[in-house]
Design an enzyme around this catalytic site. Structure first.
Site, PDB file in Angstrom:
ATOM      1  N   LYS A  58      14.994  -8.300  -9.128  1.00 19.82           N
ATOM      2  CA  LYS A  58      16.179  -7.745  -9.805  1.00 19.82           C
ATOM      3  C   LYS A  58      15.944  -7.626 -11.304  1.00 19.82           C
ATOM      4  CE  LYS A  58      16.994  -7.508  -6.194  1.00 19.82           C
ATOM      5  NZ  LYS A  58      16.510  -8.016  -4.894  1.00 19.82           N
ATOM      6  N   GLY A 188       5.954   0.322   4.855  1.00 21.52           N
ATOM      7  CA  GLY A 188       7.261  -0.207   5.235  1.00 21.52           C
ATOM      8  C   GLY A 188       8.350   0.279   4.301  1.00 21.52           C
ATOM      9  N   ALA A 189       9.297   1.056   4.855  1.00 21.27           N
ATOM     10  CA  ALA A 189      10.432   1.532   4.043  1.00 21.27           C
ATOM     11  C   ALA A 189      11.665   0.689   4.332  1.00 21.27           C
ATOM     12  CB  ALA A 189      10.695   3.010   4.321  1.00 21.27           C
ATOM     13  N   GLY A 190      11.468  -0.644   4.364  1.00 23.85           N
ATOM     14  CA  GLY A 190      12.594  -1.563   4.518  1.00 23.85           C
ATOM     15  C   GLY A 190      13.173  -1.878   3.144  1.00 23.85           C
ATOM     16  N   GLU A 211       6.475   4.649   6.856  1.00 19.53           N
ATOM     17  CA  GLU A 211       7.307   3.833   7.746  1.00 19.53           C
ATOM     18  C   GLU A 211       6.990   4.200   9.194  1.00 19.53           C
ATOM     19  OE1 GLU A 211       9.689   1.231   7.777  1.00 19.53           O
ATOM     20  OE2 GLU A 211       9.360   1.683   9.876  1.00 19.53           O
ATOM     21  N   ALA A 276       4.582  -4.184   2.696  1.00 13.84           N
ATOM     22  CA  ALA A 276       5.967  -4.700   2.736  1.00 13.84           C
ATOM     23  C   ALA A 276       6.512  -4.505   4.146  1.00 13.84           C
ATOM     24  CB  ALA A 276       6.831  -3.975   1.700  1.00 13.84           C
ATOM     25  N   GLY A 278       7.683  -6.845   6.230  1.00 14.33           N
ATOM     26  CA  GLY A 278       8.578  -7.895   6.706  1.00 14.33           C
ATOM     27  C   GLY A 278       8.041  -9.283   6.402  1.00 14.33           C
ATOM     28  N   ARG A 279       8.805 -10.291   6.806  1.00 14.95           N
ATOM     29  CA  ARG A 279       8.445 -11.683   6.517  1.00 14.95           C
ATOM     30  C   ARG A 279       8.501 -12.496   7.803  1.00 14.95           C
ATOM     31  NH1 ARG A 279       8.386 -12.876   1.278  1.00 14.95           N
ATOM     32  NH2 ARG A 279       8.892 -15.067   1.620  1.00 14.95           N
ATOM     33  N   HIS A 451      43.012   0.488 -13.017  1.00 11.41           N
ATOM     34  CA  HIS A 451      42.561   1.859 -13.262  1.00 11.41           C
ATOM     35  C   HIS A 451      42.059   1.977 -14.695  1.00 11.41           C
ATOM     36  CE1 HIS A 451      42.377   6.197 -13.079  1.00 11.41           C
ATOM     37  NE2 HIS A 451      43.005   6.238 -14.245  1.00 11.41           N
TER      38      HIS A 451
HETATM   39  P1  FAD Z   1      12.245 -19.801   0.621  1.00 12.51           P
HETATM   40  O1  FAD Z   1      12.949 -19.236  -0.529  1.00 12.51           O
HETATM   41  O2  FAD Z   1      11.067 -19.092   1.174  1.00 12.51           O
HETATM   42  O3  FAD Z   1      11.849 -21.287   0.206  1.00 12.51           O
HETATM   43  C1  FAD Z   1      11.106 -22.111   1.039  1.00 12.51           C
HETATM   44  C2  FAD Z   1      10.444 -23.145   0.194  1.00 12.51           C
HETATM   45  O4  FAD Z   1       9.844 -24.113   1.040  1.00 12.51           O
HETATM   46  C3  FAD Z   1       9.310 -22.603  -0.676  1.00 12.51           C
HETATM   47  O5  FAD Z   1       9.539 -22.994  -1.999  1.00 12.51           O
HETATM   48  C4  FAD Z   1       8.055 -23.247  -0.117  1.00 12.51           C
HETATM   49  O6  FAD Z   1       7.092 -23.573  -1.120  1.00 12.51           O
HETATM   50  C5  FAD Z   1       8.623 -24.518   0.469  1.00 12.51           C
HETATM   51  N1  FAD Z   1       7.819 -25.105   1.525  1.00 12.51           N
HETATM   52  C6  FAD Z   1       7.277 -24.494   2.615  1.00 12.51           C
HETATM   53  N2  FAD Z   1       6.647 -25.407   3.379  1.00 12.51           N
HETATM   54  C7  FAD Z   1       6.798 -26.589   2.760  1.00 12.51           C
HETATM   55  C8  FAD Z   1       6.396 -27.906   3.062  1.00 12.51           C
HETATM   56  N3  FAD Z   1       5.687 -28.189   4.173  1.00 12.51           N
HETATM   57  N4  FAD Z   1       6.713 -28.891   2.210  1.00 12.51           N
HETATM   58  C9  FAD Z   1       7.414 -28.642   1.079  1.00 12.51           C
HETATM   59  N5  FAD Z   1       7.849 -27.411   0.749  1.00 12.51           N
HETATM   60  C10 FAD Z   1       7.535 -26.419   1.577  1.00 12.51           C
HETATM   61  N6  FAD Z   1      17.433 -12.144  -0.416  1.00 12.51           N
HETATM   62  C11 FAD Z   1      18.663 -11.896  -0.867  1.00 12.51           C
HETATM   63  O7  FAD Z   1      19.631 -12.455  -0.352  1.00 12.51           O
HETATM   64  N7  FAD Z   1      18.872 -11.023  -1.903  1.00 12.51           N
HETATM   65  C12 FAD Z   1      17.857 -10.376  -2.506  1.00 12.51           C
HETATM   66  O8  FAD Z   1      18.077  -9.606  -3.437  1.00 12.51           O
HETATM   67  C13 FAD Z   1      16.541 -10.618  -2.047  1.00 12.51           C
HETATM   68  N8  FAD Z   1      15.493  -9.995  -2.636  1.00 12.51           N
HETATM   69  C14 FAD Z   1      14.232 -10.296  -2.221  1.00 12.51           C
HETATM   70  C15 FAD Z   1      13.169  -9.653  -2.843  1.00 12.51           C
HETATM   71  C16 FAD Z   1      11.880  -9.938  -2.466  1.00 12.51           C
HETATM   72  C17 FAD Z   1      10.740  -9.251  -3.161  1.00 12.51           C
HETATM   73  C18 FAD Z   1      11.636 -10.913  -1.444  1.00 12.51           C
HETATM   74  C19 FAD Z   1      10.237 -11.277  -1.033  1.00 12.51           C
HETATM   75  C20 FAD Z   1      12.692 -11.539  -0.812  1.00 12.51           C
HETATM   76  C21 FAD Z   1      14.005 -11.236  -1.183  1.00 12.51           C
HETATM   77  N9  FAD Z   1      15.103 -11.827  -0.567  1.00 12.51           N
HETATM   78  C22 FAD Z   1      16.364 -11.545  -0.987  1.00 12.51           C
HETATM   79  C23 FAD Z   1      14.941 -12.787   0.536  1.00 12.51           C
HETATM   80  C24 FAD Z   1      15.097 -14.218   0.015  1.00 12.51           C
HETATM   81  O9  FAD Z   1      14.144 -14.448  -0.993  1.00 12.51           O
HETATM   82  C25 FAD Z   1      14.937 -15.212   1.152  1.00 12.51           C
HETATM   83  O10 FAD Z   1      15.832 -14.895   2.197  1.00 12.51           O
HETATM   84  C26 FAD Z   1      15.222 -16.611   0.659  1.00 12.51           C
HETATM   85  O11 FAD Z   1      14.343 -16.980  -0.373  1.00 12.51           O
HETATM   86  C27 FAD Z   1      15.099 -17.614   1.808  1.00 12.51           C
HETATM   87  O12 FAD Z   1      15.411 -18.876   1.329  1.00 12.51           O
HETATM   88  P2  FAD Z   1      14.798 -20.175   1.994  1.00 12.51           P
HETATM   89  O13 FAD Z   1      15.265 -21.318   1.155  1.00 12.51           O
HETATM   90  O14 FAD Z   1      15.088 -20.202   3.439  1.00 12.51           O
HETATM   91  O15 FAD Z   1      13.213 -20.029   1.874  1.00 12.51           O
HETATM   92  P1  AMP Z   2      11.669  -5.054   6.595  1.00 12.37           P
HETATM   93  O1  AMP Z   2      11.412  -5.892   7.822  1.00 12.37           O
HETATM   94  O2  AMP Z   2      13.083  -4.598   6.412  1.00 12.37           O
HETATM   95  O3  AMP Z   2      11.090  -5.660   5.353  1.00 12.37           O
HETATM   96  O4  AMP Z   2      10.860  -3.711   6.819  1.00 12.37           O
HETATM   97  C1  AMP Z   2       9.493  -3.670   7.113  1.00 12.37           C
HETATM   98  C2  AMP Z   2       9.188  -2.296   7.688  1.00 12.37           C
HETATM   99  O5  AMP Z   2       7.772  -2.130   7.820  1.00 12.37           O
HETATM  100  C3  AMP Z   2       9.778  -2.052   9.064  1.00 12.37           C
HETATM  101  O6  AMP Z   2      10.669  -0.987   8.980  1.00 12.37           O
HETATM  102  C4  AMP Z   2       8.574  -1.732   9.940  1.00 12.37           C
HETATM  103  O7  AMP Z   2       8.842  -0.714  10.869  1.00 12.37           O
HETATM  104  C5  AMP Z   2       7.527  -1.262   8.920  1.00 12.37           C
HETATM  105  N1  AMP Z   2       6.134  -1.388   9.395  1.00 12.37           N
HETATM  106  C6  AMP Z   2       5.552  -2.437  10.013  1.00 12.37           C
HETATM  107  N2  AMP Z   2       4.237  -2.194  10.289  1.00 12.37           N
HETATM  108  C7  AMP Z   2       3.960  -0.939   9.816  1.00 12.37           C
HETATM  109  C8  AMP Z   2       2.780  -0.099   9.775  1.00 12.37           C
HETATM  110  N3  AMP Z   2       1.592  -0.489  10.272  1.00 12.37           N
HETATM  111  N4  AMP Z   2       2.891   1.127   9.201  1.00 12.37           N
HETATM  112  C9  AMP Z   2       4.065   1.542   8.670  1.00 12.37           C
HETATM  113  N5  AMP Z   2       5.186   0.807   8.692  1.00 12.37           N
HETATM  114  C10 AMP Z   2       5.159  -0.424   9.234  1.00 12.37           C
END
Ligand code: FAD
Ligand code: AMP
Length: 478
Positions: A58, A188-190, A211, A276, A278-279, A451
């Site tokens: 952000k 990935g266009a997510g 995508e 990009a 997914g996670r 307004h």
């Molecule tokens: P995480 O934030 O992943 O934290 C997990 C923590 O656990 C990490 O610090 C890691 O080091 C620690 N850990 C892992 N294993 C161990 C272990 N064995 N011992 C000790 N520590 C450990 N979400 C939104 O809601 N709004 C957004 O705008 C947004 N933007 C995003 C942009 C990007 C580029 C990305 C990558 C993600 C974004 N997200 C957003 C998703 C959001 O970041 C995650 O959903 C959120 O961080 C999840 O929180 P969490 O606490 O479950 O896990």
């Molecule tokens: P998100 O899970 O919202 O972050 O989006 C990830 C996107 O990546 C999804 O829409 C998937 O369909 C796309 N994706 C995953 N693998 C591939 C690939 N090999 N080529 C193009 N797109 C992909």
């Protein structure tokens, strides 16, 4: 050393650190294990969200939007700017400063709440024992009456496109380039792909998003997603659907991306490739077999509605469990679990979960889409209001997009709200509150909106769902 805590939290992302703070507020003796090392190799709290996710993305989205506006939008407002200069390293340094301030803020909150930060990687052993392995390899054991696993998620890597220095990167790597690449490909266009693609597009890169799916943002209301596709394409994001990436080869400072689309095998040479796709939940080395905690078929930690695992007293929250991977979802689960451990009644309303894509215009929604209501056979009415008819949007010079509200025809309850437009993320707040309070369209109709504000568009969309909008000629709901 072994010590006994009421609660040990593993992970200090928005799920874990919020859980730890709420536990401490409720008088529980709390420790939080966190292993994160920041760019300077220093231990840091805050997880993905604060270090490489929500906040840094952000920070760059805000800065690049202003740069783009100054370059391309100010003229229309009667402001002539000459000699607008871009200093990308300064932009990145500002982002890093924001991250440092916020992660340092969590550290201060831990101290203020008496939470012990156990620096290192935690592993859950049998009988609610936790081993903490510090970065120097030394280990210590700790026990707790309750354990909260909040170890989050990590980017999914594609073996066919291995990460390579700063050329083939994941979402974290794409937040650190210090020069604007000529051409960027995003796989990935997510949500994350679109946000990162927007950052570099605004700074002047040519951006192609590949995508694999044939639909764009399938989780978004189709009318809104269609508008988003049209708008992003107009901004120069080249979004190619049904384009599955099959591999990449780095050659010097460039990378060749191969992909398949309806015309067959394709390839393109770009300067940078962002993966990009997914996670995935992070459970590696977090659990031992002796801990007895079960996973579900998707590799997430299996939990019930209260986020308790199959082992009583061991909970899991945030990205490591089912549900949308969103920071606020994890935080709310953290609060719920802390309150349950303290003996209180608590729950999370998963049906009223706000979602936002922080592009420009932003896309934000809560509740059901029109497609979901149709599939469920719900008797609904849709009301829309375009920002083109909003006085405030006109004054801002930002008239793209619309608000859409869905109401239950029988009960008049708000079933969903969908926004594409300026400040959609902030605008959505009132709909989230309305749905949380089970509000009817009549309630919203009675609510006075200042307004001229963008929030009047939400008011008008709600009125329109009941055929009563004032500022549009076609006020019939669908
Ligand atoms: P995480 O934030 O992943 O934290 C997990 C923590 O656990 C990490 O610090 C890691 O080091 C620690 N850990 C892992 N294993 C161990 C272990 N064995 N011992 C000790 N520590 C450990 N979400 C939104 O809601 N709004 C957004 O705008 C947004 N933007 C995003 C942009 C990007 C580029 C990305 C990558 C993600 C974004 N997200 C957003 C998703 C959001 O970041 C995650 O959903 C959120 O961080 C999840 O929180 P969490 O606490 O479950 O896990
Ligand atoms: P998100 O899970 O919202 O972050 O989006 C990830 C996107 O990546 C999804 O829409 C998937 O369909 C796309 N994706 C995953 N693998 C591939 C690939 N090999 N080529 C193009 N797109 C992909």
């Amino acid at each position: 050393m072994t010590d006994q805590y009421d609660v040990i939290v593993l992970g200090a992302g928005p799920a874990g650190y919020v859980a730890a703070i709420r536990c401490a507020q409720l008088g529980l003796k709390t420790a939080c294990v966190e292993k994160w090392l920041n760019k300077s190799e220093k231990p840091a709290l805050g997880g993905t969200c604060l270090n490489v996710g929500c906040i840094p993305s952000k920070a760059l989205l805000e800065a690049t939007e202003l740069y783009h506006e100054a370059k391309h939008g100010f003229e229309e407002l009667g402001i002539t700017c000459s000699d607008i200069k871009l200093d990308v390293p300064k932009m990145i340094a500002r982002k890093d400063k924001i991250v440092a301030e916020l992660t340092g803020g969590i550290e201060a909150l831990f101290k203020a709440n008496g939470i012990d930060w156990l620096v290192g990687a935690g592993t859950v052993l049998a009988d609610k024992n936790v081993r903490v392995t510090a970065h120097d390899g030394s280990a210590s054991n700790h026990t707790a009456k309750n354990i909260i696993i909040a170890t989050g998620s990590v980017p999914i890597e594609l073996p066919i496109t291995p990460l390579h220095s700063d050329i083939v990167v994941d979402s974290a790597g794409a937040l650190d380039w210090e020069a604007v690449p000529g051409k960027v490909c995003v796989i990935g266009a997510g949500i994350i792909g679109l946000e990162l693609g927007s950052v570099w597009r605004r700074l002047g890169s040519e951006v192609v998003l590949l995508e694999a799916m044939d639909s764009f943002l399938p989780m978004v209301d189709a009318q809104i997603a269609k508008d988003a596709m049209r708008t992003f394409t107009k901004q120069g994001l080249d979004i190619q659907l049904s384009a599955r990436v099959t591999g990449s080869t780095v050659n010097g400072k460039k990378v060749t991306v191969s992909y398949q689309n309806s015309d067959g095998e394709q390839s393109m040479e770009v300067d940078k490739l962002i993966v990009a796709v997914g996670r995935r939940a992070f459970v590696h080395d977090v659990l031992t077999d002796d801990a007895g905690v079960g996973l579900d078929e998707r590799g997430l930690i299996h939990v019930n509605n209260s986020c308790e695992t199959n082992v009583p007293g061991i909970y899991a929250i945030g990205d490591v469990v089912r549900g949308p991977m969103l920071a606020h979802k994890g935080s709310e689960e953290g609060v719920m679990v802390a309150e349950i451990i303290a003996g209180e009644t608590s729950s999370v309303n998963y049906d009223v979960m706000p979602n936002v894509i922080y592009t420009h215009p932003e896309v934000a929604w809560v509740g059901k889409t029109e497609e979901q209501l149709k599939a469920e056979g719900v008797d609904y009415q849709a009301g829309t209001f375009p920002f083109a008819a909003s006085g405030r949007a006109k004054a801002k010079g930002d008239t793209g997009g619309m608000v859409k509200v869905l109401r239950d025809k029988k009960t008049d309850r708000m079933l969903g709200a969908h926004v594409i437009g300026p400040s959609a993320s902030e605008l959505l707040g009132q709909s989230v509150l309305a749905m949380e309070f089970d509000a009817t369209i009549e309630d919203i109709a009675h609510t006075i909106h200042a307004h001229p504000t963008l929030s009047e568009a939400m008011h008008e969309a709600a009125l329109s769902a009941d055929g009563r909008a004032i500022h549009i000629a076609n006020r019939k709901p669908r």
